[in-house]
Design a protein around this motif. Sequence first.
Motif, short mmCIF file in Angstrom:
data_model
loop_
_atom_site.label_atom_id
_atom_site.label_comp_id
_atom_site.label_asym_id
_atom_site.label_seq_id
_atom_site.Cartn_x
_atom_site.Cartn_y
_atom_site.Cartn_z
N SER A 123 0.87 -1.44 -0.02
CA SER A 123 0.05 -0.03 0.01
C SER A 123 0.81 1.29 -0.01
O SER A 123 2.21 1.15 -0.07
N THR A 169 -2.83 4.94 -2.89
CA THR A 169 -3.16 3.32 -2.73
C THR A 169 -3.83 3.26 -3.92
O THR A 169 -4.87 3.72 -4.62
N TYR A 196 -6.76 -1.64 -4.08
CA TYR A 196 -6.14 -1.83 -2.99
C TYR A 196 -7.01 -0.86 -1.86
O TYR A 196 -7.29 0.24 -2.03
N GLY A 197 -7.06 -1.66 -0.70
CA GLY A 197 -7.18 -0.72 0.52
C GLY A 197 -8.49 0.24 0.43
O GLY A 197 -9.62 0.06 0.14
N ARG A 198 -7.73 1.46 0.76
CA ARG A 198 -8.74 2.75 1.04
C ARG A 198 -9.02 3.15 -0.46
O ARG A 198 -10.31 4.01 -0.45
N HIS A 248 -0.11 -2.65 10.14
CA HIS A 248 -0.68 -2.01 9.08
C HIS A 248 -1.21 -2.45 7.93
O HIS A 248 -2.34 -2.37 7.39
N TYR A 249 -0.20 -3.44 7.30
CA TYR A 249 -0.74 -4.22 5.87
C TYR A 249 -2.02 -5.15 6.19
O TYR A 249 -2.84 -5.30 5.43
N GLU A 266 -4.96 -2.91 6.18
CA GLU A 266 -5.29 -2.63 5.09
C GLU A 266 -5.91 -3.55 3.88
O GLU A 266 -7.01 -3.36 3.15
N PHE A 267 -5.77 -4.87 4.24
CA PHE A 267 -6.26 -5.95 3.59
C PHE A 267 -7.32 -6.61 4.23
O PHE A 267 -7.86 -7.51 3.56
N GLY A 271 -10.57 -5.22 2.19
CA GLY A 271 -10.73 -5.44 0.52
C GLY A 271 -10.38 -6.74 0.13
O GLY A 271 -10.47 -7.00 -1.02
#
Length: 320
Positions: free
Chosen positions: A37, A59, A63-65, A217-218, A221-222, A225
């Motif tokens: 990300s 991003t 991916y993510g947001r 964090h990773y 993020e996933f 999504g």
Amino acid sequence: MPEISHRVVDSAGGLRMHIAEAGRGPLVLLLHGFPESWYSWRHQLTALAAAGYHAVAPTQRGYGRTGGPDAVDQYSVLHLAGDVLGLMPALGAEHAVVVGHDWGATVAWYTALLRPDAVRGVVGLAVPPYPRGNRPPTEALRHLLGDAFYMLYFQQPGPADAELSRDLGTTFRRILAGAPTLGPAGLPLVPEGGGFLDLFREPDTLPDWLTEDDLAHYTAEFATGGFTRPLNWYRNLDRNWELTGAWHTARIQPPALLIAGEKDLVVSNAAARSGLCTLGTFAPHLHDVQWLPDTGHWTQQQRPAEVNKVLTAFLAAHHR
């Protein structure tokens, strides 16, 4: 030290994209790879801002947001490069230097190839540019490396998606910190009946460049999504080949730089090193190939100080 801020912008490519940014000045776009990300550029955002640049790490699509559409064909390289080019006017810039790592490097190289008028310079980390071949990539990969090559494992919707989503902590710990377990000839081959994560041994400890907070964090993020949209990038290999026929013999014209780790499996094998000897033909304004000792694939996270030094020197020469 400049601070990193976050917002959502409407790319002229039609996608609402989350970005992390710092600083003011000429625009530098930092494109992450798989499975990452904007966070993979945390060390570069502040360093480039301090050097007088507007550093922006989006991003990317899927991916993510940022998220993105469900259809596989919406993840072609034309969509991905279009997102990058669409960010420039959205951020008030006509030009940018585009920097990418892993899959982000591929997007950066294509962005420079397709729109040299908008790219002041291009930097790839870990992945060099590859000229368009004479047959579809999956056919070429299958012929050269066999069906077990990991990119071919990613082609079928479902198995890889489920495997990587099953336990996010294990997924990122293995991919980012695990030692590779390679098949014959040092190739990343998925074992029969196994999965992509079998290519990495579970690490006993984390390397000094990666913390538990980074892994958290990773995984966050996933968590919502998932992996299907990011994996769709791989599922467009042949479509990308079809769509870029008009650029079959075109060259990357902007000033270029490649940064690679000497222990990165992407470029450390003999075939890759041999291919790099002809890189200047495909990218005639190649500034340099910077090799980083004792560095693997996660280049800018493993060696932030060295990468920042090389990037700022390149920017000073080509983006004022």
